[in-house]
Design a protein around this motif. Structure first.
Motif, short mmCIF file in Angstrom:
data_model
loop_
_atom_site.label_atom_id
_atom_site.label_comp_id
_atom_site.label_asym_id
_atom_site.label_seq_id
_atom_site.Cartn_x
_atom_site.Cartn_y
_atom_site.Cartn_z
N GLU A 176 -8.90 -5.49 6.10
CA GLU A 176 -7.56 -5.20 5.60
C GLU A 176 -7.61 -4.04 4.60
OE1 GLU A 176 -3.75 -5.12 4.70
OE2 GLU A 176 -4.98 -5.78 2.99
N ALA A 177 -8.66 -3.99 3.79
CA ALA A 177 -8.79 -2.90 2.82
C ALA A 177 -8.88 -1.56 3.53
CB ALA A 177 -10.03 -3.12 1.94
N LEU A 178 -9.44 -1.55 4.73
CA LEU A 178 -9.52 -0.30 5.50
C LEU A 178 -8.29 -0.10 6.37
CD1 LEU A 178 -13.29 -0.47 6.52
CD2 LEU A 178 -12.25 1.06 4.82
N SER A 179 -7.31 -0.99 6.25
CA SER A 179 -6.10 -0.95 7.08
C SER A 179 -6.44 -0.98 8.57
CB SER A 179 -5.25 0.28 6.76
OG SER A 179 -4.86 0.31 5.40
N ASN A 186 -3.89 4.28 -1.29
CA ASN A 186 -4.62 3.08 -0.87
C ASN A 186 -6.03 3.44 -0.37
OD1 ASN A 186 -2.45 3.99 1.08
ND2 ASN A 186 -3.82 2.93 2.51
N ILE A 187 -6.83 2.40 -0.16
CA ILE A 187 -8.25 2.60 0.15
C ILE A 187 -8.43 3.43 1.43
CG2 ILE A 187 -10.42 1.43 0.74
CD1 ILE A 187 -9.45 -0.95 -1.02
N ALA A 188 -7.72 3.06 2.51
CA ALA A 188 -7.89 3.78 3.78
C ALA A 188 -7.49 5.24 3.62
CB ALA A 188 -7.05 3.12 4.88
N LEU A 231 -17.03 -2.16 -0.18
CA LEU A 231 -16.15 -3.32 -0.01
C LEU A 231 -17.01 -4.58 -0.21
CD1 LEU A 231 -14.09 -2.03 3.04
CD2 LEU A 231 -13.49 -1.95 0.62
N GLU A 235 -5.07 -0.04 -5.08
CA GLU A 235 -5.22 -1.17 -4.15
C GLU A 235 -6.27 -2.16 -4.63
OE1 GLU A 235 -5.75 -0.15 -0.02
OE2 GLU A 235 -5.88 -2.27 0.56
N VAL A 236 -7.35 -1.66 -5.21
CA VAL A 236 -8.38 -2.58 -5.74
C VAL A 236 -7.80 -3.34 -6.94
CG1 VAL A 236 -10.66 -2.72 -6.82
CG2 VAL A 236 -10.29 -1.15 -4.89
N LYS A 271 0.83 -1.20 0.00
CA LYS A 271 0.00 0.00 0.00
C LYS A 271 0.86 1.26 0.00
CE LYS A 271 -3.52 -2.25 2.80
NZ LYS A 271 -4.75 -2.06 3.57
N VAL A 328 -14.42 -7.05 -3.91
CA VAL A 328 -13.09 -6.58 -3.51
C VAL A 328 -12.30 -7.73 -2.88
CG1 VAL A 328 -11.84 -4.97 -2.00
CG2 VAL A 328 -13.87 -4.19 -3.25
#
Lengths: 239, 239
Positions: B169-172, A130-132, B149, A152-153, A68, B153
């Motif tokens: 994890e996508a949102l860290s 990245n998404i966050a 999400l 990231e996706v 990320k 995803v």
């Protein structure tokens, strides 16, 4: 506009939607003040950004797997702490500074322009962030995304073709129904090569005195605009 | 609430956020009227939903690779056209009907409750619906997602652990800082097994006369609410 109709706008974010240089410079200056450090903070901000492409290149060239952007930003920040002789900063403070990239301020025309564009089009971020990072930035700056897409996706950094193609695929749209909106001619070039439509938004102060490219459109992009509001006008989005 | 603090709410969507049965029944009835077809449209809607789990099970069991829910919905619709003896429908009409799942109406408490929850928490959809479906539904019904999400995803359908873990994890965020909001005890059970926090929202009319489970919470979920507004109250979100 020729057929088929554009359904979704995919946005480059750093520089196009938000003023990363102004925001990061303000954040590192405040950081210096908090810690009683005198440094050339404008240079620090530019240096931080300058390490961005080489760091992503390691991923693009498969020298390392996908990581990320938050991680790359942090590695680069650690390098700059060495270069600028900054020591003794706590993990919490360092992490907060690294998340300055989550707190970038939009250009003045961004939110009003995007709100108009959204009445006609799906708006998705197509950033290397990245998404966050994108979620936090959107909450911080009221960016009206319908979806957070991008590196990231897609698990691929721009300008890899996969980054564009997988973002369209995520929206279940063919590339020709998606349009990249960006302030960078090279990004638009890569998107066009993948079959996407293109809109250039001019951001001639993005890099300040160090800017050497992207003072204007260098190709016949589908739309060429001076701001997001101008783009909304040109794409006939209601007020 | 015990530590660490919840940062993000991940929502089940079909049944929890939107009334799929009411919306799909209305859509198939209208479809029948347009085409002069008399059928048991309430049964048709329930049958369409009933084919949902078996279709996903083929993906979960790796009998086939990951496919978007739009594709599964369409395969199931084609089966129902055979079962209900419906012939001669154009591709355009069939596709429009399949996209009825993009036009689901929220329960009356959903949007006001979510708007309050969003003041304190990141809100992300964590549905088996694909990204385009969720984006279109959000635009149709003004659902205030920060991120889309879920299955597409994560490339895994609920209740596979990957679907929950990759969404966090996508949102860290670690699972314990994420909370699944769902009207289905089994979904919450699977999320809890992955370390997520859990909030049950009661939707006792989701399946109408055919409902056999989920009339109330069957475990000591972190929050148990009668509506999204009740959940916002219980999670101390400002009016």
């Amino acid at each position: 506009m020729s057929n088929p109709a554009v359904m979704a706008l995919l946005f480059d974010v750093f520089g196009t939607v938000v003023d990363w240089r102004g925001s990061i410079t303000a954040e590192v200056k405040a950081f210096g003040q908090r810690h009683g450090l005198e440094r050339d903070w404008e240079a620090f901000a530019q240096d931080w950004r300058a390490l961005y492409q080489p760091a992503m290149e390691e991923v693009r060239s498969a020298q390392r797997g996908f990581v990320k952007l938050d991680v790359l930003h942090r590695e680069n920040l650690d390098k700059l702490f060495v270069k600028y002789d900054i020591v003794g900063i706590s993990e919490e403070d360092t992490d907060h500074l690294n998340r300055a990239w989550h707190r970038l301020t939009p250009w003045a025309d961004t939110v009003p322009g995007m709100n108009r564009l959204r009445r006609r089009f799906i708006l998705a971020s197509m950033s290397n962030g990245n998404i966050a990072l994108m979620v936090n930035m959107a909450r911080y700056s009221a960016l009206p995304w319908d979806a957070i897409l991008g590196a990231e996706v897609a698990r691929a950094y721009k300008p890899m073709p996969e980054s564009y193609l997988r973002s369209c695929e995520a929206l279940s749209l063919p590339p020709e129904q998606c349009m990249l909106v960006a302030a960078h001619n090279s990004d638009l070039e890569a998107a066009r090569a993948c079959g996407l439509r293109t809109a250039y938004v001019n951001r001639p102060t993005e890099y300040g005195p160090l800017q050497t490219v992207d003072f204007n459109a260098t190709s016949d992009w589908d739309f060429i605009a001076d701001s997001m509001i101008d783009l909304a006008d040109k794409m006939e989005c209601p007020l």
